[in-house]
Design an enzyme around this catalytic site. Structure first.
Site, PDB file in Angstrom:
ATOM      1  N   CYS A   1      38.705  -1.768  68.584  1.00 30.31           N
ATOM      2  CA  CYS A   1      39.387  -1.859  69.874  1.00 30.31           C
ATOM      3  C   CYS A   1      38.388  -1.595  70.984  1.00 30.31           C
ATOM      4  CB  CYS A   1      40.504  -0.825  69.983  1.00 30.31           C
ATOM      5  SG  CYS A   1      42.039  -1.317  69.210  1.00 30.31           S
TER       6      CYS A   1
ATOM      7  N   ASP B   1      55.467   6.408  67.537  1.00 30.28           N
ATOM      8  CA  ASP B   1      55.454   6.561  66.073  1.00 30.28           C
ATOM      9  C   ASP B   1      54.913   7.934  65.671  1.00 30.28           C
ATOM     10  OD1 ASP B   1      56.468   4.057  65.498  1.00 30.28           O
ATOM     11  OD2 ASP B   1      54.496   3.098  65.545  1.00 30.28           O
TER      12      ASP B   1
ATOM     13  N   ASP C   1      60.539   2.269  65.159  1.00 34.12           N
ATOM     14  CA  ASP C   1      60.008   1.646  63.951  1.00 34.12           C
ATOM     15  C   ASP C   1      60.216   2.677  62.844  1.00 34.12           C
ATOM     16  OD1 ASP C   1      58.825  -0.343  62.445  1.00 34.12           O
ATOM     17  OD2 ASP C   1      57.232  -0.685  63.920  1.00 34.12           O
TER      18      ASP C   1
ATOM     19  N   ARG D   1      47.998   2.867  64.358  1.00 29.07           N
ATOM     20  CA  ARG D   1      47.025   2.692  63.265  1.00 29.07           C
ATOM     21  C   ARG D   1      45.844   3.622  63.433  1.00 29.07           C
ATOM     22  NH1 ARG D   1      48.689  -2.611  64.349  1.00 29.07           N
ATOM     23  NH2 ARG D   1      50.645  -2.711  63.221  1.00 29.07           N
TER      24      ARG D   1
ATOM     25  N   ARG E   1      57.918 -13.420  58.667  1.00 30.42           N
ATOM     26  CA  ARG E   1      56.740 -13.216  59.508  1.00 30.42           C
ATOM     27  C   ARG E   1      55.842 -12.132  58.936  1.00 30.42           C
ATOM     28  NH1 ARG E   1      61.401 -11.263  61.169  1.00 30.42           N
ATOM     29  NH2 ARG E   1      61.616  -9.506  62.616  1.00 30.42           N
TER      30      ARG E   1
ATOM     31  N   ARG F   1      56.484  -7.453  55.837  1.00 28.63           N
ATOM     32  CA  ARG F   1      57.635  -6.563  55.780  1.00 28.63           C
ATOM     33  C   ARG F   1      58.938  -7.320  56.004  1.00 28.63           C
ATOM     34  NH1 ARG F   1      56.610  -2.086  59.566  1.00 28.63           N
ATOM     35  NH2 ARG F   1      55.562  -1.270  57.739  1.00 28.63           N
ATOM     36  N   TYR F   2      58.909  -8.296  56.882  1.00 31.26           N
ATOM     37  CA  TYR F   2      60.094  -9.090  57.200  1.00 31.26           C
ATOM     38  C   TYR F   2      60.010 -10.426  56.471  1.00 31.26           C
ATOM     39  CZ  TYR F   2      60.589  -5.819  61.146  1.00 31.26           C
ATOM     40  OH  TYR F   2      60.727  -4.714  61.942  1.00 31.26           O
TER      41      TYR F   2
ATOM     42  N   LYS G   1      61.750  -2.294  62.582  1.00 27.36           N
ATOM     43  CA  LYS G   1      62.156  -1.885  63.920  1.00 27.36           C
ATOM     44  C   LYS G   1      63.675  -1.972  64.061  1.00 27.36           C
ATOM     45  CE  LYS G   1      57.925  -3.835  65.909  1.00 27.36           C
ATOM     46  NZ  LYS G   1      57.396  -4.461  64.669  1.00 27.36           N
TER      47      LYS G   1
ATOM     48  N   CYS H   1      43.621   4.306  72.126  1.00 22.79           N
ATOM     49  CA  CYS H   1      44.767   5.064  72.618  1.00 22.79           C
ATOM     50  C   CYS H   1      45.017   6.208  71.643  1.00 22.79           C
ATOM     51  CB  CYS H   1      45.993   4.164  72.679  1.00 22.79           C
ATOM     52  SG  CYS H   1      45.687   2.617  73.551  1.00 22.79           S
TER      53      CYS H   1
ATOM     54  N   CYS I   1      47.787   5.935  68.845  1.00 19.28           N
ATOM     55  CA  CYS I   1      47.763   4.657  68.127  1.00 19.28           C
ATOM     56  C   CYS I   1      48.514   4.723  66.798  1.00 19.28           C
ATOM     57  CB  CYS I   1      46.323   4.226  67.867  1.00 19.28           C
ATOM     58  SG  CYS I   1      46.203   2.695  66.928  1.00 19.28           S
TER      59      CYS I   1
HETATM   60  C1  PLP Z   1      56.582  -5.460  64.641  1.00 16.02           C
HETATM   61  C2  PLP Z   1      56.256  -6.170  63.414  1.00 16.02           C
HETATM   62  C3  PLP Z   1      56.490  -7.549  63.297  1.00 16.02           C
HETATM   63  C4  PLP Z   1      57.062  -8.378  64.426  1.00 16.02           C
HETATM   64  O1  PLP Z   1      58.371  -7.984  64.700  1.00 16.02           O
HETATM   65  P1  PLP Z   1      59.249  -8.736  65.824  1.00 16.02           P
HETATM   66  O2  PLP Z   1      60.483  -7.902  65.933  1.00 16.02           O
HETATM   67  O3  PLP Z   1      59.520 -10.124  65.299  1.00 16.02           O
HETATM   68  O4  PLP Z   1      58.444  -8.775  67.074  1.00 16.02           O
HETATM   69  C5  PLP Z   1      56.179  -8.155  62.111  1.00 16.02           C
HETATM   70  N1  PLP Z   1      55.677  -7.448  61.068  1.00 16.02           N
HETATM   71  C6  PLP Z   1      55.463  -6.128  61.142  1.00 16.02           C
HETATM   72  C7  PLP Z   1      54.921  -5.419  59.966  1.00 16.02           C
HETATM   73  C8  PLP Z   1      55.732  -5.448  62.316  1.00 16.02           C
HETATM   74  O5  PLP Z   1      55.495  -4.129  62.401  1.00 16.02           O
END
Ligand code: PLP
Length: 389
Positions: free
Chosen positions: A129, A299, A336, A138, A120, A116-117, A343, A133, A136
């Site tokens: 798990c 969420d 989120d 997911r 990362r 998504r980002y 986020k 929870c 959750c």
């Molecule tokens: C939360 C999340 C991350 C990590 O986000 P940070 O703000 O860097 O901790 C990476 N990918 C996805 C899809 C996420 O939901």
């Protein structure tokens, strides 16, 4: 062993050897999963009983005996019990809720890998798990034996191939399910593979295991994490009741091995949505060398309205922390965004406005202060029709 856990073990598992109880695999094998197993320990009310009977599919009931020992056996309103024993409200669908509110499935570049980002990825290593929870994120996929989301070496290979082929990815967040429910060998293999990818600078693990199954934090596991350093660990913490002697030992072991520890907490109505609880939790975590990282708005998964607080509640709570306690103890409060927006942080507003060349701030006590800032454009003019606070 903490006194509460010892008393519980003596009462409900009297014939179990200490070595077995301390064995994480024993804890997993003996999770409370059925109505009968729960009723042996808890006095369930009619709502809980009906909700457990009615359940099918993903997000089953599962509680480690260790974690059950921390819950109240009589009171359905007790915080930890509420987060793990289903109630009827789970079956209600409210406006704004969805199966996959964060749009993760749409952002899966290969099964089990969410990109998504820009730099990362989120690597869903397992759907299993140790405890489930009820809120959750997911809930649609975890614990669903034979469901749509299967996790296998073949799937891992596809995810690894994607990361290998995508040099912009420098940070891999391994989550699930809970990656610390994998055995040492599999985890060692996965971390080894990730670390061998030149552009992957570090790996993070998202886990609730240290809180619900601290027995898992063995010397062997810690050796694996050390071997592939830097591996950061984000542990999911809910309530100060979780901070037992067992958890302290587990965190010490991790911190002593040089594993940087952060925490994530979901803000939950009637569970941890008050200042005393959060402050105790966050300061308690700092004492265990865990830096509070995120406080999440709950969420909007289907059937979670009974857990959700208004967004302003989170901001209000942050305001009660900032300035009043150690800055390290204050996580980012984030929402989120539905649909995969990612986020976004929310902070209380301390900038009151602008008065000519000066910005007017209020501090944590509500007192006003001026800061000379002649060329900036921040702050709406106050005075002429504006509201000073
Ligand atoms: C939360 C999340 C991350 C990590 O986000 P940070 O703000 O860097 O901790 C990476 N990918 C996805 C899809 C996420 O939901």
């Amino acid at each position: 062993m903490s006194p509460q856990v010892r008393a519980f073990k003596r009462r409900f598992f009297p014939d179990v050897q200490r070595a077995e109880w301390d064995d994480w695999r024993w804890q997993l094998r003996n999770r409370l999963r059925s109505l009968a197993q729960l009723e042996r320990i808890f006095t369930l009310d009619e709502d809980e009983r009906a909700a457990i009977r009615r359940h099918e599919g993903a997000l089953p009931v599962g509680i480690t005996p260790y974690y059950a020992a921390l819950m109240d056996r009589e009171d359905p309103a007790e915080p930890l019990r509420r987060t793990h024993i289903p109630v009827g409200a789970e079956y209600l669908s409210s406006p704004g809720e969805a199966e996959d509110p964060l749009g993760e499935d749409a952002h899966m570049v290969v099964p089990g890998l969410v990109h998504r980002y820009p730099d990362r990825v989120l690597f869903l290593a397992t759907a299993f798990c140790s405890t489930y929870c009820r809120y959750c994120t997911r809930s649609r996929m975890v614990g669903d034996v034979g469901g749509d989301h299967r996790f296998s070496y073949r799937q891992w290979e596809r995810a690894l191939a994607y990361i290998e082929a995508t040099p912009t990815v420098r940070d891999v967040l391994v989550s699930g399910g809970d990656p610390l429910t994998l055995g040492d060998d599999r985890l060692d293999w996965l971390l080894g593979r990730l670390k061998r990818i030149r552009h992957v600078e570090f790996v993070r693990l998202g886990t609730k295991v240290p809180m619900v199954l601290p027995q898992r934090i063995t010397r062997g596991l810690v050796r694996v994490l050390r071997r592939h350093r830097p591996v950061w660990l984000s542990l999911h913490a809910t309530h100060p009741k979780e901070l037992t002697r067992e958890v302290e030992e587990a965190c010490n072991r991790l911190a002593d091995a040089g594993v940087p520890l952060g925490s994530q907490t979901v803000l939950l109505k009637g569970v941890n949505d008050d200042l005393v609880t959060l402050k105790t939790l966050f300061c308690g975590l700092l004492r265990l060398r865990v830096r509070p990282y995120y406080l999440f708005q709950c969420d909007p998964i289907r059937g979670s309205a009974h857990f959700r607080t208004p967004v302003e509640k989170g901001i209000e709570l942050l305001e009660g922390l900032r300035g009043h306690t150690t800055g390290y103890a204050i996580p980012h409060f984030v929402v989120d965004l539905p649909g995969g927006g990612g986020k976004v942080p929310l902070v209380p507003e301390y900038l009151v406005g602008r008065d000519g060349d000066e910005l007017v701030f209020r501090n944590f006590e509500g007192r006003l202060f001026r800061y000379h800032d002649p060329r900036g454009r921040l702050g709406r003019p106050i005075g002429a029709g504006g509201e000073p606070c």
